[in-house]
Motif scaffolding. Sequence first.
Motif, mmCIF file in Angstrom:
data_model
loop_
_atom_site.group_PDB
_atom_site.id
_atom_site.type_symbol
_atom_site.label_atom_id
_atom_site.label_comp_id
_atom_site.label_asym_id
_atom_site.label_seq_id
_atom_site.Cartn_x
_atom_site.Cartn_y
_atom_site.Cartn_z
ATOM 1 N N HIS A 37 47.000 48.095 30.082
ATOM 2 C CA HIS A 37 45.845 47.191 30.531
ATOM 3 C C HIS A 37 44.888 46.958 29.599
ATOM 4 N N GLY A 38 45.174 47.559 28.326
ATOM 5 C CA GLY A 38 43.867 47.383 27.228
ATOM 6 C C GLY A 38 42.502 47.593 27.790
ATOM 7 N N LEU A 39 42.397 49.020 28.320
ATOM 8 C CA LEU A 39 41.123 49.243 29.184
ATOM 9 C C LEU A 39 40.399 50.195 27.915
ATOM 10 N N ALA A 77 44.459 47.345 36.893
ATOM 11 C CA ALA A 77 45.175 48.637 36.600
ATOM 12 C C ALA A 77 45.139 49.656 37.863
ATOM 13 N N LEU A 78 44.209 49.396 38.713
ATOM 14 C CA LEU A 78 44.424 50.230 39.954
ATOM 15 C C LEU A 78 45.409 49.610 41.141
ATOM 16 N N GLU A 79 45.739 48.649 40.770
ATOM 17 C CA GLU A 79 46.694 47.805 41.788
ATOM 18 C C GLU A 79 47.772 48.738 42.239
ATOM 19 N N GLU A 80 48.463 49.362 41.042
ATOM 20 C CA GLU A 80 49.300 50.470 41.146
ATOM 21 C C GLU A 80 49.337 51.547 42.029
ATOM 22 N N THR A 81 48.076 52.148 42.073
ATOM 23 C CA THR A 81 47.635 53.068 42.999
ATOM 24 C C THR A 81 47.329 52.614 44.289
ATOM 25 N N ARG A 82 46.795 51.365 44.241
ATOM 26 C CA ARG A 82 46.664 50.957 45.794
ATOM 27 C C ARG A 82 47.978 50.819 46.473
ATOM 28 N N SER A 121 35.226 56.878 55.693
ATOM 29 C CA SER A 121 35.206 56.170 54.403
ATOM 30 C C SER A 121 34.777 56.893 53.167
ATOM 31 N N ILE A 122 35.583 56.958 52.301
ATOM 32 C CA ILE A 122 34.983 57.581 51.097
ATOM 33 C C ILE A 122 34.650 56.166 50.130
ATOM 34 N N ILE A 123 33.493 56.187 49.562
ATOM 35 C CA ILE A 123 33.304 55.161 48.757
ATOM 36 C C ILE A 123 33.318 55.663 47.265
ATOM 37 N N GLU A 124 33.952 54.698 46.394
ATOM 38 C CA GLU A 124 33.852 55.410 44.982
ATOM 39 C C GLU A 124 33.335 54.261 44.004
ATOM 40 N N ILE A 125 32.430 54.442 43.106
ATOM 41 C CA ILE A 125 31.891 53.424 42.354
ATOM 42 C C ILE A 125 32.310 53.361 41.046
ATOM 43 N N GLY A 126 32.506 52.203 40.335
ATOM 44 C CA GLY A 126 33.171 52.236 38.920
ATOM 45 C C GLY A 126 34.338 53.320 38.752
ATOM 46 N N PRO A 127 35.807 52.903 39.499
ATOM 47 C CA PRO A 127 36.743 53.647 39.540
ATOM 48 C C PRO A 127 37.515 53.914 38.186
ATOM 49 N N GLY A 128 37.252 52.947 37.126
ATOM 50 C CA GLY A 128 37.936 52.749 36.053
ATOM 51 C C GLY A 128 39.348 52.872 36.149
ATOM 52 N N PRO A 129 40.196 53.622 35.233
ATOM 53 C CA PRO A 129 41.629 53.227 35.678
ATOM 54 C C PRO A 129 42.229 54.236 36.607
#
Length: 281
Positions: free
Chosen positions: A17-19, A85-90, A50-58
């Motif tokens: 994803h060119g991250l 890039a996170l779509e696969e994890t979702r 709910s767990i809130i994550e800020i700036g998850p990156g990859p």
Amino acid sequence: MTELRDLPPLREVIARHGLAARKSLGQNFLLDPNLTGRIARSAGDLSTGSIIEIGPGPGGLTRSLLLAGARHVIAVEKDLRCLEALEETRCASNGRLELLSGDALKVPIDTLGQAPRKIVANLPYNIATPLLISWLHAIDRSPHCLENMILMFQKEVAQRITAPPGNKAYGRLSVLSQWLCETELLFDIAPGAFTPPPKVTSSVVRLIPREKPRAEAHLEVLEKVTAAAFGQRRKMLRQSLKGLFPNAAEVLGDLGLKETARAEELDIEDFCALAQRLSND
């Protein structure tokens, strides 16, 4: 459907994803699953709310939160490349990961997801302190909006959050954080654990909101008092507080505080007493 444990390595995701981490977004990606797993476990039971994550990156920490049994993770991300890039994890999360596009500084954290809410995040360095201040305001408005926060900062900032009075790191952030929360520095993470490596060591801090603040005060007024006192921390309080109290020496005397003291000598209750006096004047 791909399972979480079958997701490709994070370095492959970054390359695909060119991250390349962007300095303008304060990005330093933590890829070591042992470290992200340790951070996730520090938040305790993740199976409710709910767990809130800020700036998850990859998504290194995101994966660890899900693998640790998180019922619902809301990942707030400003960088559209990372959201892709996170779509696969979702897709592999079985409905447990929600991606939210936006600027974390503008997201009303106390309205996201369901209680009990926890924030678990490797914070972007460039907005870490403003983010924490905004969450303290949310806790001040609604003490039970957050169960705890497990946050990674530059070590210098983490030390300021947890420092006791008299310590050279003790300052405005110490007073505001400890007034509303129990704070604890959990562990350090060396620069080499990140991609790219930052120039400083990082530290993970746990903040647990108190049932009620340590002493009576209005947060906005406490911010003014601590900004004045620590903005000129080398000066005696009778000088540094003159902008707020023209008769600063007299006010300090009324409160049983030495006019020759410096800001780092006052405890949190002392600052709250000054904030109360300012509110009443």
